[in-house]
Design a protein around this motif. Sequence first.
Motif, PDB file in Angstrom:
ATOM      1  N   GLN A  30     112.922  18.363 -20.340  1.00  0.00           N
ATOM      2  CA  GLN A  30     112.948  18.498 -18.735  1.00  0.00           C
ATOM      3  C   GLN A  30     112.023  17.509 -18.412  1.00  0.00           C
ATOM      4  OE1 GLN A  30     114.702  20.938 -16.998  1.00  0.00           O
ATOM      5  NE2 GLN A  30     115.542  21.515 -18.771  1.00  0.00           N
ATOM      6  N   GLY A  31     110.911  17.076 -18.914  1.00  0.00           N
ATOM      7  CA  GLY A  31     109.915  16.158 -18.422  1.00  0.00           C
ATOM      8  C   GLY A  31     110.830  14.695 -18.492  1.00  0.00           C
ATOM      9  N   TRP A  32     111.775  14.519 -19.577  1.00  0.00           N
ATOM     10  CA  TRP A  32     112.319  13.267 -19.606  1.00  0.00           C
ATOM     11  C   TRP A  32     113.305  13.107 -18.562  1.00  0.00           C
ATOM     12  CZ3 TRP A  32     117.609  12.935 -20.306  1.00  0.00           C
ATOM     13  CH2 TRP A  32     118.190  11.756 -20.690  1.00  0.00           C
ATOM     14  N   ALA A  33     113.757  14.179 -18.171  1.00  0.00           N
ATOM     15  CA  ALA A  33     114.923  14.158 -16.888  1.00  0.00           C
ATOM     16  C   ALA A  33     114.123  13.915 -15.870  1.00  0.00           C
ATOM     17  CB  ALA A  33     115.736  15.365 -16.968  1.00  0.00           C
ATOM     18  N   GLY A  34     113.332  14.527 -15.682  1.00  0.00           N
ATOM     19  CA  GLY A  34     112.326  14.636 -14.151  1.00  0.00           C
ATOM     20  C   GLY A  34     111.961  13.334 -13.835  1.00  0.00           C
ATOM     21  N   PRO A  78     119.229  28.494 -21.920  1.00  0.00           N
ATOM     22  CA  PRO A  78     118.139  28.174 -21.403  1.00  0.00           C
ATOM     23  C   PRO A  78     118.057  26.688 -21.293  1.00  0.00           C
ATOM     24  CG  PRO A  78     118.043  29.748 -23.263  1.00  0.00           C
ATOM     25  CD  PRO A  78     119.307  29.155 -23.363  1.00  0.00           C
ATOM     26  N   GLY A  79     117.510  26.465 -19.861  1.00  0.00           N
ATOM     27  CA  GLY A  79     117.194  24.999 -19.445  1.00  0.00           C
ATOM     28  C   GLY A  79     118.307  24.278 -19.111  1.00  0.00           C
ATOM     29  N   TRP A  92     117.005  15.600 -31.603  1.00  0.00           N
ATOM     30  CA  TRP A  92     117.315  17.049 -31.902  1.00  0.00           C
ATOM     31  C   TRP A  92     116.292  17.858 -31.189  1.00  0.00           C
ATOM     32  CZ3 TRP A  92     121.400  19.735 -33.814  1.00  0.00           C
ATOM     33  CH2 TRP A  92     122.403  18.977 -34.474  1.00  0.00           C
ATOM     34  N   VAL A  93     116.784  18.922 -30.406  1.00  0.00           N
ATOM     35  CA  VAL A  93     115.637  19.789 -29.667  1.00  0.00           C
ATOM     36  C   VAL A  93     116.360  21.138 -30.133  1.00  0.00           C
ATOM     37  CG1 VAL A  93     115.106  18.127 -27.851  1.00  0.00           C
ATOM     38  CG2 VAL A  93     117.132  19.581 -27.492  1.00  0.00           C
ATOM     39  N   GLU A  94     115.400  22.069 -30.025  1.00  0.00           N
ATOM     40  CA  GLU A  94     115.563  23.540 -30.199  1.00  0.00           C
ATOM     41  C   GLU A  94     116.375  24.044 -28.954  1.00  0.00           C
ATOM     42  OE1 GLU A  94     115.420  25.660 -32.703  1.00  0.00           O
ATOM     43  OE2 GLU A  94     114.668  24.223 -34.033  1.00  0.00           O
ATOM     44  N   SER A  95     116.009  23.692 -27.873  1.00  0.00           N
ATOM     45  CA  SER A  95     116.597  24.052 -26.754  1.00  0.00           C
ATOM     46  C   SER A  95     116.453  23.234 -25.510  1.00  0.00           C
ATOM     47  CB  SER A  95     115.918  25.472 -26.395  1.00  0.00           C
ATOM     48  OG  SER A  95     116.071  25.883 -25.068  1.00  0.00           O
ATOM     49  N   LEU A  96     117.152  23.194 -24.550  1.00  0.00           N
ATOM     50  CA  LEU A  96     116.997  22.313 -23.515  1.00  0.00           C
ATOM     51  C   LEU A  96     115.891  22.811 -22.303  1.00  0.00           C
ATOM     52  CD1 LEU A  96     120.823  21.837 -22.526  1.00  0.00           C
ATOM     53  CD2 LEU A  96     119.324  20.393 -23.866  1.00  0.00           C
ATOM     54  N   ASP A  97     115.377  23.991 -22.544  1.00  0.00           N
ATOM     55  CA  ASP A  97     114.518  24.346 -21.783  1.00  0.00           C
ATOM     56  C   ASP A  97     112.734  23.801 -22.251  1.00  0.00           C
ATOM     57  OD1 ASP A  97     113.765  26.008 -24.006  1.00  0.00           O
ATOM     58  OD2 ASP A  97     113.825  27.790 -22.486  1.00  0.00           O
TER      59      ASP A  97
END
Length: 239
Positions: free
Chosen positions: A217-221, A97-98, A207-212
């Motif tokens: 996503q906001g950091w990358a965008g 996911p993500g 640490w993040v639970e998921s890439l989604d």
Amino acid sequence: MTAHRILSWTPAAVVFDCDGTLMDTERHWVDARDAVLHGYGYAPAPGFSEQARGLHYTACGRLMADSVGRPELADELTTSLLERFRELVAAHPTTMPGAPELVRSAAQFAPLAVASNCPLEVVESCLDVAGLRRFFDHVVVPDTTTRPKPHPDVYLTAARLCGVEPDRALAVEDSQCGIEAAAAAGLRVIGVGPRPSGPQNAKADWWVESLDEPAVQGWAGARIPAQGSRPGSAGHGTR
């Protein structure tokens, strides 16, 4: 807390692990290990799955043989493990996911590479099936001169091929084995999945639970240039 080292920063290159980070293949390794051991009349020992996670498949084959007290079976188990894993991946290729969204965003502001402990043809096949191969400038796997994770070699090589110093690159990893490799190479690290306790915790910057997660996503965008993608993006180089 070191998450600010990622959140306030734009990496000059991003290096992704494949198994369990880009592709949902960790379950295939677990199923392949179980099937091979059962085929030889053995069951995995308690805690074996966590011990084996992220290891190069040859190291995993040795671990399987040692765990059942049959070290002489290491080569046989390794061959059977890889064959079974390939069958499972071909039958059920799935992205995490993500992951596709993060790859597409990151490719617009930095060169991308994959650093994996899997054989090159397995990684290439997974990325092709997922439609992600075109986003990666390089795919780095262990060879005669490049040691597998948890050694730092694949990450050092990936950063070099992307043309940046390791401390200017970001690693995205799901296993402790891979996180140790990336940290030892000097990359900043996003750890994906359940956050471990104890000293393992300190190896990843964020640490993040998921890439989604919206924060990821906001950091990358937010780092995508206003006028299209980065110059010279979406190469097709390999190790």
